[in-house]
Design a protein around this motif. Structure first.
Motif, PDB file in Angstrom:
ATOM      1  N   HIS A  61     -35.487   0.334 -53.365  1.00 25.02           N
ATOM      2  CA  HIS A  61     -35.020  -0.340 -54.835  1.00 25.02           C
ATOM      3  C   HIS A  61     -36.466  -0.909 -55.371  1.00 25.02           C
ATOM      4  N   PHE A  62     -36.773  -0.126 -56.441  1.00 22.32           N
ATOM      5  CA  PHE A  62     -38.071  -0.874 -56.779  1.00 22.32           C
ATOM      6  C   PHE A  62     -38.041  -1.886 -57.812  1.00 22.32           C
ATOM      7  N   THR A  63     -38.909  -2.654 -57.972  1.00 25.70           N
ATOM      8  CA  THR A  63     -39.155  -3.400 -58.546  1.00 25.70           C
ATOM      9  C   THR A  63     -40.713  -3.478 -59.000  1.00 25.70           C
ATOM     10  N   ASP A  64     -40.982  -3.240 -60.769  1.00 29.63           N
ATOM     11  CA  ASP A  64     -41.935  -3.071 -60.761  1.00 29.63           C
ATOM     12  C   ASP A  64     -42.508  -4.278 -61.574  1.00 29.63           C
ATOM     13  N   LEU A  65     -43.511  -4.748 -60.894  1.00 28.98           N
ATOM     14  CA  LEU A  65     -43.580  -6.322 -61.330  1.00 28.98           C
ATOM     15  C   LEU A  65     -45.097  -6.805 -62.369  1.00 28.98           C
ATOM     16  N   PRO A  66     -45.411  -7.313 -63.082  1.00 33.17           N
ATOM     17  CA  PRO A  66     -46.466  -7.739 -63.798  1.00 33.17           C
ATOM     18  C   PRO A  66     -47.496  -7.254 -63.561  1.00 33.17           C
ATOM     19  N   GLY A  67     -48.124  -6.564 -63.982  1.00 34.02           N
ATOM     20  CA  GLY A  67     -49.745  -5.916 -63.840  1.00 34.02           C
ATOM     21  C   GLY A  67     -50.583  -6.968 -63.715  1.00 34.02           C
ATOM     22  N   THR A  68     -51.221  -7.872 -62.503  1.00 33.26           N
ATOM     23  CA  THR A  68     -51.870  -8.899 -62.728  1.00 33.26           C
ATOM     24  C   THR A  68     -53.389  -8.768 -61.846  1.00 33.26           C
ATOM     25  N   TYR A  69     -54.566  -8.727 -62.371  1.00 35.49           N
ATOM     26  CA  TYR A  69     -56.212  -9.081 -61.773  1.00 35.49           C
ATOM     27  C   TYR A  69     -56.114  -9.642 -60.236  1.00 35.49           C
ATOM     28  N   SER A  70     -54.841 -10.843 -60.000  1.00 31.94           N
ATOM     29  CA  SER A  70     -54.770 -11.368 -58.730  1.00 31.94           C
ATOM     30  C   SER A  70     -53.652 -12.166 -58.669  1.00 31.94           C
TER      31      SER A  70
END
Ligand code: BGO
Length: 409
Positions: free
Chosen positions: A163-172
């Protein structure tokens, strides 16, 4: 969002009296994991709830023929699935990509349900990778309280249900933006089985910063070394196997736009989930003597609180507290309102800032970049000629007598 119970049956604490459930996974840290597995709470075993009264502690269970009691907070760290009454136990697994909405999972498949969170810098190719892995079956929705899209998708391979959850892109994963805080909270609270860290191979120094934070969290990580085609095209060379050994994290080169390496990545996720990848080991980033001493002092106070040390890596919490991280302070005080902890943090932060002449967050950030520089120094051979040519091309554009000024604006 996929219901948590649908994924892996939820936590043992939520299972009602008289119900028998199968253990799918034990989360939690250190001595807790050891103790709980020694008691018989191991993956695949059946456990029956003998006495679970709402809001009451402890809860009584029967596992491997013995009656044992667990505190509710401990039972929350054990993932289980409850078999459906009309379950088809003969269902056979099949490979391919499927939509989660229509699934009726066999107990075996529920037991092999793996939760995977995708994290990475913006533009690392996370969305492309997710789209390729989950095919057309992604679902897009909004994260609660955050105005960014979330995606969830399911991949079935070799009898496993990922089950994949694509989380928001973040630098940190500090707490400067709602996205960063969301990613961190998702990892800390949902405790995905595996975090796939998508790293842009053509911008390693920047991307690996997030990786150092995941290392501190002491969770299971697999790196998707994406844009590997760009790295190869640049003529630079990365000994990614050596880098993987240094980080204690398996690295799989991928080209998300063509799908190259994604099957290998999914298989690696399964291997790491099953604890059969030889690369995996928990390393400590060495922050240098002064910071390490401060971490050790804060950690020793945290270790005095059993509920904290069962659920979290005390090293990670100590680092976050030394960074003056408000979310961690709130989290820790919800478990243990300890004046000694507050005093120790204040004292250690004061010492660090006096010695380095900078805010403690910057001291720790600099140390992380120092670690990354050291690791890349040993594994990355940059093609300097190509880099110089690219820089010259960019210079020519930004200093052009016609286009330079509009670009500057
Ligand atoms: C554009 N290799 C290469 N070469 N490119 C890749 C790879 C890879 O492995 N993976 C992704 N990309 P996202 P985030 C684009 O959209 O998945 C490319 O933010 C363009 N768009 O195709 O969106 C991918 O989710 C016009 O490129 O990343 C995308 O992490 C011209 O990297 C970009 C050129 O990928 C970011 C590229 C209108």
């Amino acid at each position: 969002m996929i219901d948590e119970n649908e994924r892996s049956g939820g936590t043992l604490a939520a299972v009602e009296n008289g119900t028998t459930a199968q253990i799918t996974h034990v989360v939690g840290h250190g001595a807790f994991r050891k103790r709980i597995t020694e008691m018989g709470f191991v993956k695949g075993k059946m456990v029956t709830v003998i006495k679970n009264a709402p809001l009451q502690d402890p809860i009584e269970y029967e596992v491997m023929g013995y009656r044992v009691s667990l505190r509710r907070n401990e039972a929350r760290l054990i993932r289980v699935c409850v078999p459906d009454e009309d379950e088809d136990r003969t269902a056979s697994p099949f490979a391919g990509t499927v939509s989660e909405g229509t699934q009726k999972l066999s107990l075996r498949e529920k037991g092999n349900a793996v939760t995977v969170a995708l994290v990475g810098n913006p533009n690392s190719g996370k969305t492309s990778l997710f789209n390729y892995a989950a095919g057309l079956h992604e679902r897009v929705g909004n994260y609660g309280g955050v105005t960014v899209d979330s995606k969830e998708g399911v991949v079935k391979l070799d009898g496993y249900m990922l089950h994949f959850t694509d989380l928001p892109g973040t630098y940190s994963i500090t707490e400067y933006t709602p996205e960063e805080l969301f990613v961190r909270t998702h990892i800390a609270e949902t405790m995905p089985d595996i975090v796939v860290n998508v790293v842009d191979a053509s911008n390693l120094e920047r991307n690996l910063f997030l990786t150092t934070q995941l290392i501190d969290m002491n969770i299971k990580v697999v790196i998707a070394l994406n844009m590997f085609d760009e790295l190869e095209k640049s003529g630079s060379r990365l000994d990614y196997r050596q880098l993987a050994a240094m980080l204690g994290i398996p690295i799989v080169p991928t080209v998300a736009v063509t799908g190259k390496g994604i099957d290998d990545l999914i298989r690696k996720v399964i291997d790491v989930y099953e604890d059969r990848d030889p690369i995996v080991r928990h390393i400590h980033i060495n922050y240098g003597a002064t910071i390490e001493e401060a971490i050790a002092r804060v950690q020793s106070v945290l270790r005095g609180h059993q509920e904290v040390r069962d659920a979290f890596s005390t090293r990670y919490l100590a680092i976050k507290l030394l960074e003056r991280d408000a979310t961690t302070m709130k989290l820790v005080s919800s478990f243990a309102d300890d004046p000694l902890l507050a005093l120790t943090c204040r004292t250690e932060i004061g010492k660090l800032e006096k010695e380095f002449g900078e805010p403690s967050e910057s001291v720790i950030t600099d140390a992380k970049y120092g670690f990354i520089a050291g690791a890349l120094g040993e594994t990355l051979t940059e093609n300097k000629v190509e880099l110089r040519r690219k820089n010259r091309e960019i210079d020519n554009i930004v200093t052009h007598r016609l286009f330079g000024f509009p670009m500057f604006i």
